[in-house]
Design a protein around this motif. Structure first.
Motif, PDB file in Angstrom:
ATOM      1  N   GLN A 136       0.854  -1.177   0.000  1.00  0.00           N
ATOM      2  CA  GLN A 136       0.000   0.000   0.000  1.00  0.00           C
ATOM      3  C   GLN A 136       0.899   1.240   0.000  1.00  0.00           C
ATOM      4  OE1 GLN A 136      -3.438  -0.372  -0.272  1.00  0.00           O
ATOM      5  NE2 GLN A 136      -2.810  -2.496  -0.623  1.00  0.00           N
ATOM      6  N   VAL A 137       0.938   1.972   1.116  1.00  0.00           N
ATOM      7  CA  VAL A 137       1.777   3.167   1.192  1.00  0.00           C
ATOM      8  C   VAL A 137       3.054   2.837   1.958  1.00  0.00           C
ATOM      9  CG1 VAL A 137       1.903   5.564   1.960  1.00  0.00           C
ATOM     10  CG2 VAL A 137      -0.285   4.607   1.186  1.00  0.00           C
ATOM     11  N   PHE A 138       4.180   3.201   1.378  1.00  0.00           N
ATOM     12  CA  PHE A 138       5.480   2.938   1.987  1.00  0.00           C
ATOM     13  C   PHE A 138       6.295   4.203   1.823  1.00  0.00           C
ATOM     14  CE2 PHE A 138       9.760   1.215   2.297  1.00  0.00           C
ATOM     15  CZ  PHE A 138       9.635   0.201   3.242  1.00  0.00           C
ATOM     16  N   GLU A 139       6.677   4.835   2.918  1.00  0.00           N
ATOM     17  CA  GLU A 139       7.344   6.130   2.822  1.00  0.00           C
ATOM     18  C   GLU A 139       8.454   6.260   3.853  1.00  0.00           C
ATOM     19  OE1 GLU A 139       5.125   9.534   4.382  1.00  0.00           O
ATOM     20  OE2 GLU A 139       3.508   8.150   4.930  1.00  0.00           O
ATOM     21  N   PHE A 140       9.380   7.189   3.590  1.00  0.00           N
ATOM     22  CA  PHE A 140      10.488   7.482   4.492  1.00  0.00           C
ATOM     23  C   PHE A 140      10.302   8.862   5.103  1.00  0.00           C
ATOM     24  CE2 PHE A 140      14.498   9.750   5.161  1.00  0.00           C
ATOM     25  CZ  PHE A 140      15.130   8.913   6.077  1.00  0.00           C
ATOM     26  N   VAL A 141      10.545   8.964   6.419  1.00  0.00           N
ATOM     27  CA  VAL A 141      10.532  10.257   7.105  1.00  0.00           C
ATOM     28  C   VAL A 141      11.780  10.330   7.977  1.00  0.00           C
ATOM     29  CG1 VAL A 141       9.312  11.785   8.697  1.00  0.00           C
ATOM     30  CG2 VAL A 141       8.011  10.325   7.124  1.00  0.00           C
ATOM     31  N   PHE A 142      12.460  11.453   7.917  1.00  0.00           N
ATOM     32  CA  PHE A 142      13.719  11.603   8.651  1.00  0.00           C
ATOM     33  C   PHE A 142      13.482  11.595  10.161  1.00  0.00           C
ATOM     34  CE2 PHE A 142      17.047  14.046  10.753  1.00  0.00           C
ATOM     35  CZ  PHE A 142      18.195  13.451  10.236  1.00  0.00           C
ATOM     36  N   LEU A 143      14.341  10.848  10.870  1.00  0.00           N
ATOM     37  CA  LEU A 143      14.328  10.812  12.329  1.00  0.00           C
ATOM     38  C   LEU A 143      15.722  10.450  12.822  1.00  0.00           C
ATOM     39  CD1 LEU A 143      13.102  10.627  15.205  1.00  0.00           C
ATOM     40  CD2 LEU A 143      12.488   8.255  14.686  1.00  0.00           C
ATOM     41  N   ASP A 144      16.293  11.320  13.641  1.00  0.00           N
ATOM     42  CA  ASP A 144      17.588  11.051  14.266  1.00  0.00           C
ATOM     43  C   ASP A 144      17.344  10.779  15.743  1.00  0.00           C
ATOM     44  OD1 ASP A 144      20.117  10.946  15.297  1.00  0.00           O
ATOM     45  OD2 ASP A 144      20.737  12.928  14.622  1.00  0.00           O
ATOM     46  N   LEU A 145      17.426   9.530  16.139  1.00  0.00           N
ATOM     47  CA  LEU A 145      17.131   9.136  17.515  1.00  0.00           C
ATOM     48  C   LEU A 145      18.207   9.564  18.506  1.00  0.00           C
ATOM     49  CD1 LEU A 145      15.624   5.657  16.728  1.00  0.00           C
ATOM     50  CD2 LEU A 145      14.452   7.425  18.071  1.00  0.00           C
ATOM     51  N   THR A 146      19.332  10.077  18.005  1.00  0.00           N
ATOM     52  CA  THR A 146      20.359  10.591  18.912  1.00  0.00           C
ATOM     53  C   THR A 146      20.108  12.059  19.259  1.00  0.00           C
ATOM     54  OG1 THR A 146      21.896  11.327  17.171  1.00  0.00           O
ATOM     55  CG2 THR A 146      22.035   9.027  17.880  1.00  0.00           C
ATOM     56  N   SER A 147      19.008  12.607  18.756  1.00  0.00           N
ATOM     57  CA  SER A 147      18.641  14.003  19.015  1.00  0.00           C
ATOM     58  C   SER A 147      17.213  14.068  19.531  1.00  0.00           C
ATOM     59  CB  SER A 147      18.766  14.827  17.723  1.00  0.00           C
ATOM     60  OG  SER A 147      18.096  16.066  17.844  1.00  0.00           O
ATOM     61  N   LEU A 148      17.043  14.500  20.774  1.00  0.00           N
ATOM     62  CA  LEU A 148      15.700  14.619  21.329  1.00  0.00           C
ATOM     63  C   LEU A 148      14.880  15.646  20.547  1.00  0.00           C
ATOM     64  CD1 LEU A 148      16.451  14.511  25.177  1.00  0.00           C
ATOM     65  CD2 LEU A 148      15.929  12.618  23.611  1.00  0.00           C
ATOM     66  N   LYS A 149      15.551  16.667  20.028  1.00  0.00           N
ATOM     67  CA  LYS A 149      14.869  17.670  19.207  1.00  0.00           C
ATOM     68  C   LYS A 149      14.311  17.031  17.945  1.00  0.00           C
ATOM     69  CE  LYS A 149      15.679  22.003  16.672  1.00  0.00           C
ATOM     70  NZ  LYS A 149      16.707  23.028  16.307  1.00  0.00           N
ATOM     71  N   SER A 150      15.101  16.170  17.301  1.00  0.00           N
ATOM     72  CA  SER A 150      14.657  15.496  16.088  1.00  0.00           C
ATOM     73  C   SER A 150      13.474  14.578  16.378  1.00  0.00           C
ATOM     74  CB  SER A 150      15.807  14.682  15.478  1.00  0.00           C
ATOM     75  OG  SER A 150      15.379  13.997  14.318  1.00  0.00           O
ATOM     76  N   VAL A 151      13.507  13.882  17.521  1.00  0.00           N
ATOM     77  CA  VAL A 151      12.392  13.008  17.895  1.00  0.00           C
ATOM     78  C   VAL A 151      11.111  13.823  18.023  1.00  0.00           C
ATOM     79  CG1 VAL A 151      11.455  11.480  19.677  1.00  0.00           C
ATOM     80  CG2 VAL A 151      13.877  11.324  19.043  1.00  0.00           C
ATOM     81  N   ARG A 152      11.200  14.959  18.684  1.00  0.00           N
ATOM     82  CA  ARG A 152      10.015  15.807  18.866  1.00  0.00           C
ATOM     83  C   ARG A 152       9.506  16.349  17.534  1.00  0.00           C
ATOM     84  NH1 ARG A 152      12.578  16.792  23.996  1.00  0.00           N
ATOM     85  NH2 ARG A 152      11.049  16.426  25.660  1.00  0.00           N
TER      86      ARG A 152
END
Length: 324
Positions: free
Chosen positions: A90-106
């Protein structure tokens, strides 16, 4: 040299014990049409296999990772497979996430929430192993920050969406990727960054133990609140992935022939996470540690309720969450 010999010998023995090709690969799982999943570290290895399989079941899959080119390549590959009739994607997509950055997680969570999508499955798969001593953007020991704290914050920020998306008889599911190394893990609540005596093996084991403690404590809270969400920890076994790239050169050379014979493939390693995320048998089942699709005893320390609560409280302080 003797130290290396002991480590490689232990590696071989563990691999011999764990390399039972899971029949889970051939398990027929129910269709997941209309459900939405997030898989962290889904651009390669077990994460990609997990994401690919969930998408083939009809899920809208968001792979979250910090390598944009890898992400784009993964999405292209899956879409090509779908166009060739190799999967009912169906739908398969990429979204950026850097788990070493709490700001990126938020930022990732805010973007996801802004789309108004439901969330039925969260697979906390991303991880690192045996890296030299270093810190995350926020100053946490790297294994602890990426493998555990980033996922702790991500899960908590998405928890209300998971609660709204699930219903009794069709729960939302959280899957935490742990490891057998957690059996050797210890937690010093006064030195979670392991500044007193750093060991990459110890740091990795600690992060995987923390995920199991987190799993059990969170499930207890969800059960107490009668929320339609389950959370489980899974052990993929020893898998031939890029996690072993951080072994030093001689160990790398000795590992390669062993891996070809004894280690699991990424698809085999992902099978328990996929099963836990989608199998009918796992409906409403939470607070478990699974290996080869079977409920297994985790370490004695992981069942320590006081340590679970203490880690939860400390984790909330570290990531800036009010303790619920």
């Amino acid at each position: 040299m003797s130290h290396l010999y002991v480590n490689v010998k232990a590696l071989c023995v563990t691999a011999l014990c764990s390399h039972v090709v899971p029949s889970l690969l051939h398990t027929v799982l129910p269709k997941q049409n209309g459900r939405v999943a997030i898989v962290t570290g889904g651009t390669r290895g077990m994460g990609l296999e997990t994401a690919r399989h969930l998408a083939s079941l009809g899920m809208h899959v968001v792979i979250a990772g910090n390598e944009r080119e890898e992400g784009a390549a993964a999405v292209k590959k899956i879409h090509e497979e779908g166009s060739k009739g190799k999967g009912n994607y169906q739908v398969f997509e990429f979204v950026f996430l850097d788990l070493t950055s709490l700001k990126s997680v938020r930022q990732f969570v805010q973007k996801f929430r802004d789309r108004g999508l439901p969330l039925h499955v969260l697979v906390n798969n991303a991880g690192t192993m045996l890296v030299p001593e270093r810190q995350t953007e926020d100053g946490f020991e790297f294994h602890f920050g990426l493998n555990y704290l980033g996922h702790f914050l991500l899960t908590n920020l998405l928890l209300d969406v998971l609660k709204r998306s699930g219903r009794h008889g069709c729960c939302s599911r959280i899957v935490n990727m742990s490891s057998a190394t957690h059996y050797a893990g210890v937690l010093d609540m006064n030195d979670l960054d392991r500044r007193t005596c750093y060991s990459s093996h110890g740091a990795y084991s600690q992060s995987k133990l923390a995920l199991v403690l987190f799993t059990y404590y969170l499930q207890e809270q969800l059960t107490a609140g009668n929320f339609p969400v389950t959370v489980n920890a899974v052990d993929p076994g020893m898998v031939d992935t890029a996690l072993y790239d951080n072994l030093w050169s001689l160990a790398q050379a000795m590992k390669k022939p062993v891996a070809k014979i004894l280690f699991r493939s990424p698809a085999e390693g992902a099978s328990t996470a996929i099963y836990t995320a989608a199998a009918s048998e796992m409906e409403g089942v939470g607070g478990c540690y699974l290996y080869n699709g079977q409920k297994t005893q985790s370490s004695d320390l992981s069942y320590n309720s006081e340590l679970q609560a203490e880690l939860w409280k400390k984790s909330c302080e570290l990531v800036g969450l009010q303790e619920a």
